[in-house]
Design a protein around this motif. Structure first.
Motif, PDB file in Angstrom:
ATOM      1  N   HIS A 154     -13.584  58.390  13.073  1.00  0.00           N
ATOM      2  CA  HIS A 154     -14.179  57.057  13.203  1.00  0.00           C
ATOM      3  C   HIS A 154     -13.967  56.553  14.632  1.00  0.00           C
ATOM      4  O   HIS A 154     -13.189  57.132  15.403  1.00  0.00           O
ATOM      5  CB  HIS A 154     -13.533  56.107  12.189  1.00  0.00           C
ATOM      6  N   ALA A 155     -14.655  55.473  14.994  1.00  0.00           N
ATOM      7  CA  ALA A 155     -14.488  54.889  16.327  1.00  0.00           C
ATOM      8  C   ALA A 155     -13.031  54.452  16.515  1.00  0.00           C
ATOM      9  O   ALA A 155     -12.386  53.975  15.575  1.00  0.00           O
ATOM     10  CB  ALA A 155     -15.422  53.703  16.489  1.00  0.00           C
ATOM     11  N   SER A 206     -23.853  56.226  20.358  1.00  0.00           N
ATOM     12  CA  SER A 206     -24.716  56.067  21.528  1.00  0.00           C
ATOM     13  C   SER A 206     -25.424  57.382  21.869  1.00  0.00           C
ATOM     14  O   SER A 206     -24.985  58.465  21.467  1.00  0.00           O
ATOM     15  CB  SER A 206     -23.878  55.619  22.717  1.00  0.00           C
TER      16      SER A 206
HETATM   17  P1  NAP Z   1     -20.202  55.459  20.967  1.00  0.00           P
HETATM   18  O1  NAP Z   1     -19.374  55.024  22.088  1.00  0.00           O
HETATM   19  O2  NAP Z   1     -21.158  56.549  21.167  1.00  0.00           O
HETATM   20  O3  NAP Z   1     -19.149  55.856  19.799  1.00  0.00           O
HETATM   21  C1  NAP Z   1     -19.585  56.328  18.526  1.00  0.00           C
HETATM   22  C2  NAP Z   1     -18.613  57.375  18.036  1.00  0.00           C
HETATM   23  O4  NAP Z   1     -18.714  58.526  18.872  1.00  0.00           O
HETATM   24  C3  NAP Z   1     -17.158  56.939  18.115  1.00  0.00           C
HETATM   25  O5  NAP Z   1     -16.450  57.514  17.052  1.00  0.00           O
HETATM   26  C4  NAP Z   1     -16.702  57.527  19.443  1.00  0.00           C
HETATM   27  O6  NAP Z   1     -15.314  57.724  19.507  1.00  0.00           O
HETATM   28  C5  NAP Z   1     -17.447  58.834  19.446  1.00  0.00           C
HETATM   29  N1  NAP Z   1     -17.716  59.375  20.772  1.00  0.00           N
HETATM   30  C6  NAP Z   1     -18.061  58.697  21.894  1.00  0.00           C
HETATM   31  N2  NAP Z   1     -18.287  59.551  22.911  1.00  0.00           N
HETATM   32  C7  NAP Z   1     -18.076  60.796  22.415  1.00  0.00           C
HETATM   33  C8  NAP Z   1     -18.127  62.110  22.982  1.00  0.00           C
HETATM   34  N3  NAP Z   1     -18.472  62.299  24.241  1.00  0.00           N
HETATM   35  N4  NAP Z   1     -17.824  63.145  22.193  1.00  0.00           N
HETATM   36  C9  NAP Z   1     -17.482  62.954  20.902  1.00  0.00           C
HETATM   37  N5  NAP Z   1     -17.420  61.757  20.311  1.00  0.00           N
HETATM   38  C10 NAP Z   1     -17.705  60.683  21.051  1.00  0.00           C
HETATM   39  O7  NAP Z   1     -21.024  54.294  20.343  1.00  0.00           O
HETATM   40  P2  NAP Z   1     -20.515  52.840  19.991  1.00  0.00           P
HETATM   41  O8  NAP Z   1     -20.399  52.022  21.215  1.00  0.00           O
HETATM   42  O9  NAP Z   1     -19.306  52.962  19.154  1.00  0.00           O
HETATM   43  O10 NAP Z   1     -21.732  52.325  19.074  1.00  0.00           O
HETATM   44  C11 NAP Z   1     -22.849  51.754  19.612  1.00  0.00           C
HETATM   45  C12 NAP Z   1     -23.999  52.734  19.707  1.00  0.00           C
HETATM   46  O11 NAP Z   1     -24.228  53.350  18.448  1.00  0.00           O
HETATM   47  C13 NAP Z   1     -25.273  52.015  20.063  1.00  0.00           C
HETATM   48  O12 NAP Z   1     -26.014  52.761  20.978  1.00  0.00           O
HETATM   49  C14 NAP Z   1     -25.992  51.951  18.724  1.00  0.00           C
HETATM   50  O13 NAP Z   1     -27.368  51.768  18.816  1.00  0.00           O
HETATM   51  C15 NAP Z   1     -25.598  53.238  18.101  1.00  0.00           C
HETATM   52  N6  NAP Z   1     -25.760  53.181  16.640  1.00  0.00           N
HETATM   53  C16 NAP Z   1     -26.780  53.873  16.072  1.00  0.00           C
HETATM   54  C17 NAP Z   1     -27.007  53.797  14.715  1.00  0.00           C
HETATM   55  C18 NAP Z   1     -28.143  54.540  14.053  1.00  0.00           C
HETATM   56  O14 NAP Z   1     -28.169  54.630  12.841  1.00  0.00           O
HETATM   57  N7  NAP Z   1     -29.102  55.062  14.806  1.00  0.00           N
HETATM   58  C19 NAP Z   1     -26.170  53.008  13.925  1.00  0.00           C
HETATM   59  C20 NAP Z   1     -25.137  52.312  14.531  1.00  0.00           C
HETATM   60  C21 NAP Z   1     -24.945  52.410  15.899  1.00  0.00           C
HETATM   61  P3  NAP Z   1     -14.360  56.709  20.315  1.00  0.00           P
HETATM   62  O15 NAP Z   1     -14.495  55.387  19.642  1.00  0.00           O
HETATM   63  O16 NAP Z   1     -13.023  57.315  20.169  1.00  0.00           O
HETATM   64  O17 NAP Z   1     -14.880  56.676  21.707  1.00  0.00           O
END
Ligand code: NAP
Length: 454
Positions: A154-155, A206
């Motif tokens: 999870h995040a 993201s």
């Molecule tokens: P995020 O930074 O990409 O994080 C999402 C998850 O991915 C977290 O568990 C994060 O872990 C992990 N993560 C991040 N970078 C990673 C990498 N390089 N390798 C492996 N895991 C990685 O996104 P967020 O800021 O939490 O959420 C916002 C984004 O999610 C927005 O762009 C939103 O539009 C998108 N979103 C999309 C949907 C959909 O259904 N399309 C739904 C909800 C949100 P850490 O927290 O440990 O960094």
């Protein structure tokens, strides 16, 4: 160490010891071992466990909503609705998985030929913080009903929710290691994907995170479902009910303090409707009351973290420097916490962050266009393709535009975009690939096996 920090006060709620690499290995092995038993359980057994889980969610909805309010700032009534929706997706798959996954007989020259849906094994879910229960439940309900097992990363800012989900599953009577939470940062995800027991990956987050995870999974020939960012266009045509459209557009923009992938983000308004729509829309956005998410009267809480608040403010400042105009909001309030006010920008043009990038917070870009044709061009002028909406009283025309002309995974007419367990959900372009929910979603992580009897 993972920390829960209350975005309303900035105070640390609790710290959680991270799992070591060895601990992660032990958990994955235990979940994989459980899969060999779980895959052979009956749909009836899985469905009973899933329905227990649904009942548990319903009975604990207030306390789980409180956890979200404290850990990521979601207002309580939205938190309760999120938990109710999690119960709905559990019920949906408990009632429908067996029927969806029935063998399909195909007529061929053979004596008998059919398609069978078999589970793949242990699936890794990498999830975001914005709907900390819903995003996980819409993955786990179909995954477990299909006979797969799962591990969750999870995040990092919602470890409390991550631990609570694991406990709920245990309490509902599922086997101990059918679903486990890994308390790790994103740096360890690579090793988890490469573990031989992990058969596929589902990531919601993201676009950069999606690309990184997809490239590692690709190198291992492991399938991914990617639910990524969005910049959903909402087209307002001149024959729309503009008051109703403004109400729904504001609700679609401000839900979860604007932190939703399918939030309304760009409002593309034909010039004949522009002044009236903007007046109603400004009124609706101004009506939001942002405050402590635990207070009954708050309709919007803080953003989930101060760095995210600062990021969206910078997007606003950069857009204004390039010529956008602030109608309301646009300033960080003088108060503690990660608050950002409902904000409307107009004169938004290509080259500005408010046009080109995802605005993951309560900021609306309003764009005036000449006519419907230009509205469609602007709607599609984005690297994303998640959701979209059209407001018009000509339903036939709306359906036609939605079906043929809009480049997105879904398009709603006269409403804001919502996910629904019965309907496929996902995007195209930089919003990702694959589908969650519905019959399509549960089949993503299955071996679609052909059986032929000579
Ligand atoms: P995020 O930074 O990409 O994080 C999402 C998850 O991915 C977290 O568990 C994060 O872990 C992990 N993560 C991040 N970078 C990673 C990498 N390089 N390798 C492996 N895991 C990685 O996104 P967020 O800021 O939490 O959420 C916002 C984004 O999610 C927005 O762009 C939103 O539009 C998108 N979103 C999309 C949907 C959909 O259904 N399309 C739904 C909800 C949100 P850490 O927290 O440990 O960094």
């Amino acid at each position: 160490m993972l920390k829960s920090i209350n975005p309303t006060t900035g105070k640390t709620i609790k710290s959680y010891e991270s799992h070591s690499a060895k601990g992660v290995e032990q958990i994955i092995n235990a979940v994989d071992k459980t899969w060999h038993h779980w895959r052979n359980t009956t749909f009836k057994h899985r469905s009973d466990c899933m329905q227990n889980l649904s009942s548990l969610l319903k009975s604990k909805k207030t306390e789980l909503a409180q956890l979200m309010a404290l850990e990521m700032g979601k207002v309580k009534n939205e938190g309760i609705a999120e938990i109710e929706k999690c119960a709905w997706v559990c019920d949906y798959y408990a009632q429908n998985a067996e029927m969806i996954l029935e063998n399909e007989i195909i007529a061929t020259e053979a004596t008998r030929s059919f398609v069978s849906y078999q589970p793949l094994g242990t699936i890794l879910a990498v999830m975001p913080w914005n709907f900390p229960f819903w995003q996980v439940f819409r993955f786990l309900a179909p995954t477990l009903m299909a006979g797969n097992t799962a591990v969750l990363k999870h995040a990092s800012n919602v470890p409390g929710c991550a631990v609570a989900i694991e406990e709920l599953i245990r309490e509902a009577g599922f086997p101990e290691n059918v679903f486990r939470t890994l308390l790790i940062g994103s740096g360890l995800v690579k090793n988890v994907i490469k573990h031989p027991a992990i058969k596929a990956v589902s990531l919601t987050g993201s676009t950069p995170a999606g690309k990184s995870v997809a490239s590692i999974a690709g190198s291992q020939l492991k399938k991914c479902v990617l639910e990524l960012g969005g910049s959903d266009p909402y087209i307002i045509l001149k024959d729309a009910d503009l008051k109703d459209a403004a109400k729904k557009c504001a609700a679609g923009r401000l839900l979860n303090a604007g932190q939703s992938c399918i939030a309304a983000k760009r409002f593309i308004v034909v010039e004949d409707a522009y002044p009236e729509f903007l007046e109603h829309f400004t009124h609706e956005m101004n009506a939001a009351y942002f405050g402590d998410p635990c207070d009954e009267e708050s309709t919007m809480g803080p953003m989930a973290r101060t760095d995210l608040r600062d990021e969206i403010h910078q997007q606003v400042l950069d857009s204004v420097e390039k010529g956008a105009e602030v109608i309301i909001g646009g300033e960080i309030p003088l108060r503690k916490g990660a608050f950002y006010p409902p904000t409307i920008l107009e004169n938004v043009k290509p080259g500005m962050p408010a046009y080109d990038e995802e605005l993951f917070g309560p900021v609306a870009s309003v764009i005036k266009v000449k006519d419907e044709k230009e509205a469609i061009r602007v709607a599609n002028d984005t690297e994303f393709g998640l959701g979209a909406a059209i407001f018009t009283s000509n339903i036939k025309m709306g359906e036609n535009i939605a079906e043929i002309s809009i480049d997105a995974g879904c398009c709603f007419i006269n409403d804001f975009v919502k996910s629904d367990p019965r309907l496929p959900f996902g995007g195209i372009k930089e919003s990702g690939y694959g589908r969650e929910l519905s019959a399509q979603g549960i089949k993503e992580f299955m071996n679609i096996k052909t059986i032929v009897v000579k």
